[in-house]
Design a protein around this motif. Structure first.
Motif, PDB file in Angstrom:
ATOM      1  N   GLU A   1      -7.372  -1.774   3.626  1.00  9.88           N
ATOM      2  CA  GLU A   1      -7.831  -1.130   2.393  1.00  9.88           C
ATOM      3  C   GLU A   1      -9.119  -0.358   2.629  1.00  9.88           C
ATOM      4  OE1 GLU A   1      -8.880  -2.344  -2.251  1.00  9.88           O
ATOM      5  OE2 GLU A   1      -8.354  -3.886  -0.786  1.00  9.88           O
TER       6      GLU A   1
ATOM      7  N   SER B   1      -5.041  -7.160   5.239  1.00  8.67           N
ATOM      8  CA  SER B   1      -4.912  -6.203   4.138  1.00  8.67           C
ATOM      9  C   SER B   1      -6.265  -5.669   3.679  1.00  8.67           C
ATOM     10  CB  SER B   1      -4.183  -6.856   2.958  1.00  8.67           C
ATOM     11  OG  SER B   1      -4.882  -8.000   2.496  1.00  8.67           O
TER      12      SER B   1
ATOM     13  N   PHE C   1       0.856  -1.176   0.000  1.00  4.48           N
ATOM     14  CA  PHE C   1       0.000   0.000   0.000  1.00  4.48           C
ATOM     15  C   PHE C   1       0.896   1.231   0.000  1.00  4.48           C
ATOM     16  CE2 PHE C   1      -2.501  -3.304   1.970  1.00  4.48           C
ATOM     17  CZ  PHE C   1      -3.796  -3.091   1.511  1.00  4.48           C
TER      18      PHE C   1
END
Length: 513
Positions: A325, A321, A264
């Motif tokens: 997000e 993750s 990211f």
């Protein structure tokens, strides 16, 4: 575009050197402008007109005064800015670019080394040597526009400030800030150019001056990133998600983070403004010697000779993750719909019964799990604004008889006072339906029931209360005495008695009610 309280967090970083990567500078006094500049600006100055449609615009509700320091995170922001010595203001590319197309264009033009052909070169000058952008307007006007870019709030002027107000509108036209109005004693002023342009369905992308920007052929810039859809949120998420390693290496406004083998890239200033965790990571606040342990460890570990490509990556463990997000999208958009779906409605007891569950039930449970994960992240990262939003969502969409215990247990585990209060309120309101379902009622522990009875707000008879509590006590092989007064206020009848007589009732008193 809607207003959200999170925007006010950015006000503390106006002229704050923390993570600042660009300076904006204006003349301190309008009289200091050269005569030729003044005459050119007067000829180019937009005609002022009263916006008669101001009452019809929903977005005007956020117009107020930035002079009220109660609405900012730093009470000395205005004083600090007023005392600027050289008329410069420390700013952050990510906020300027995500709020203004012209700043985004300038950023790409600087990277492409095309500053000599800027369409606004007579109005704005870029000095790459000092990393400063110069504006031929008053310092006060520049300050007001920057405050608007950072918070979405404008200033109310007195009639004595008309020159500053005209400068603000002038700069707003140059920067294509279509939502900016100037409020002078309750009247909203805007340029005629804006009033005419606001009727164009395609917005400012058809503007002639922006066509001059197109002629520069900036390969890294995409005008599609600034279509009408991009203006839904306070920040343009296309800008914040854009990443080019070569471009951002010299600016240092982004950080790459590795979670579950997924990379990211995040905007440092956005995360620092809302999160205590990331403030410690990037700024060293509250950390001994100004070094954040995980950051220092990972940067050192990744600086091996054969690992140059990843020398700026920080790895985070024990975080999902997918959850991260969703968190990132919330911080960039302030959009809470990542955690609920109005089409599917609220979660209810029928969603947990096999015979009555529907295909939508599974979707609502997935959103519930995402919301719980986000609540954990809001605690872990110290993002109070997200936690407050999630509490409202949980109260409206997810608290039901079958989810009461998990939420209450979470509140006791992490000592979340507001979640405890939310569960207690639901317990009081739904006491009848909760006690009618033995599976649900018996799942609650003693501390939960004591907390629910503590306020004395349950509206049931004393006989019914004692009956259900006796059943609970027998099921758990314990004594009912710990759930009776004076350990709790019990119900409304006992609370009234205590308030009138200033003493708690015993069991014999209760049975007489």
């Amino acid at each position: 575009m809607s207003f959200h309280p999170i925007q006010l967090n950015f006000s503390a970083y106006i002229n704050n050197p923390t993570l600042s990567d660009i300076k904006l500078k204006a003349n301190l006094e309008q009289k200091s402008k050269p005569e030729n500049v003044v005459s050119e600006q007067k000829s180019a100055m937009p005609d002022m007109d009263v916006d008669e449609n101001k009452g019809d615009e929903a977005d005007m509700s956020f117009i107020s005064s930035l002079d009220d320091d109660d609405h900012t995170n730093a009470s000395n922001v205005d004083q600090k800015l007023t005392n600027s010595i050289d008329g410069s203001i420390a700013c952050h590319w990510d906020i300027l670019r995500a709020r203004c197309i012209v700043f985004d264009l300038l950023f790409h033009a600087i990277f492409a080394h095309k500053l000599d052909d800027l369409p606004i070169s007579d109005l704005i000058r870029v000095d790459t040597a000092s990393n400063t952008i110069h504006f031929d307007i008053s310092y006060q006007a520049l300050l007001i526009v920057i405050k608007y870019l950072y918070t979405g709030i404008t200033k109310r002027y007195d009639y004595d400030d008309l020159n500053i107000a005209r400068d603000v509108v002038y700069l707003a036209n140059v920067l294509h800030l279509d939502q900016l109005r100037v409020d002078i004693n309750g009247q909203f002023l805007s340029s005629r150019r804006h009033l005419k342009g606001s009727q164009d369905s395609n917005g400012f992308l058809n503007d002639d001056t922006l066509n001059e920007w197109r002629a520069l052929k900036l390969e890294t810039f995409d005008f599609a990133d600034w279509d009408k859809q991009s203006q839904r949120y306070f920040l343009n998420i296309n800008v914040l998600y854009h990443f080019d390693r070569a471009m951002y290496k010299s600016v240092n406004s982004r950080q790459r983070i590795k979670i579950d083998n997924e990379l990211f890239q995040i905007s440092k200033i956005i995360y620092v403004a809302v999160s205590e965790y990331f403030k410690a990571m990037f700024c060293g606040y509250g950390v001994p010697h100004g070094v954040w342990r995980e950051s220092a460890h990972n940067l050192k570990a990744n600086s091996a000779p054969n690992n140059h490509d990843d020398d700026d990556v920080i790895e985070m463990k024990e975080i999902n993750s997918g959850d991260f997000e969703r968190l990132q999208r919330f911080l960039y958009t302030f959009d809470q719909t990542n955690y609920y779906d109005t089409e599917h409605g609220s979660l209810n007891d029928l969603d947990f019964i096999a015979e009555t569950a529907s295909p939508q039930s599974e979707r609502k449970k997935q959103l519930l799990n995402a919301t719980l994960a986000a609540l954990h992240l809001s605690i872990f990262f110290g993002i109070d604004d997200l936690r407050q939003c999630l509490l409202l969502i949980i109260d409206k969409y997810y608290v039901c008889n079958y989810t009461l215990y998990p939420f209450w247990n979470l509140a006791f585990e992490y000592e979340l006072k507001d979640v405890k209060e939310l569960c207690c309120n639901y317990f009081v309101e739904q006491f009848g339906s909760i006690t009618n379902n033995e599976e649900i009622f018996y799942s609650l522990n003693k501390e939960m029931i004591k907390a629910g009875l503590a306020g004395g707000k349950v509206r049931v008879s004393t006989e019914y209360m004692i009956e259900v509590l006796l059943k609970w006590a027998q099921h758990h092989d314990t004594s009912i005495q710990e759930l009776l007064p004076p350990n709790t206020l019990f119900n409304e009848a006992n609370k009234s008695f205590v308030l009138c007589n200033r003493r708690a009732m015993n069991l014999q008193h209760l049975l007489r009610l």
